[in-house]
Motif scaffolding. Structure first.
Motif: not given
Length: 200
Positions: A136-139, A156-164, A166-170, A194-195
């Motif tokens: 379920g992780v989207s990039l 590479r380049g302007h990475i955005i990671v999300q999982k519902g 719960e998670l947001y990362a660049t 996030y919890d």
């Protein structure tokens, strides 16, 4: 003198045959010499432009690779171009999947443009690349590179990671394991975890 005498001694029919034969020989010589003049640089120019090179423009192209007699990945492009000289297929409006040993999708991707190098067994996705892993992780990334089933995938380049929720990362770069079950983000990273239970 002997040639003239022999000519005069020939019958009209033989003279006509001999004249026609000499005319045909003359025409063939003229054609051969003319062809040589016209095409004397042809072979050289063919060598310089790689005469073995072939390009094919394709609509609706699907590329696949199998592993242990099972489909490992597939890529579909709305349009594409293949160059036999360097073994590279360039695809536009790309979607595709990687599969696990149970024939289930382990990673899906979409991109505006991608390439497949058959000589290097390498997939590269460019511009607006979206990836979804089986957990379920989207990039999102500017570029993704796959170089073999036993090597990690690098985006590479302007990475955005999300999982519902719960998670947001660049990040600048993300390395996905060959099994698609873990990843590592590197570079200028910002991560927010996030919890979900606490929020509820």
């Amino acid at each position: 003198m002997r040639v003239i005498e022999k000519w005069q001694n020939l019958s009209r029919k033989k003279k006509a045959y001999l004249s026609a034969f000499l005319a045909i020989i003359g025409i063939m010589l003229w054609a051969f010499i003319s062809a040589g003049i016209i095409t004397h640089n042809f072979n050289r120019s063919q060598l310089q432009t790689s005469s073995d090179r072939q390009e094919a423009l394709i609509k609706g192209v699907i590329l696949t690779e199998t592993k242990n007699e099972k489909k490992y990945w597939e890529i579909y492009g709305e349009t594409g171009k293949y160059d036999s000289n360097n073994g590279v297929a360039i695809l536009n409006s790309v979607i595709g999947n990687f599969y696990d040993e149970n024939d289930e999708v382990s990673m899906s991707f979409e991109s505006s443009r991608g390439t497949y190098n058959s000589k290097k067994s390498e997939i590269i996705l460019y511009n607006d690349t979206h990836i979804v892993l089986k957990d379920g992780v989207s990039l999102k990334a500017d570029c993704l590179k796959w170089t073999g089933s036993d090597k990690p995938i690098v985006a590479r380049g302007h990475i955005i990671v999300q999982k519902g929720a719960e998670l947001y990362a660049t990040a600048d770069e993300i390395v996905i394991s060959p099994e698609f079950d873990s990843f590592k983000i590197t570079g200028n990273t910002v991560s927010k975890i996030y919890d979900v239970k606490e929020k509820e």
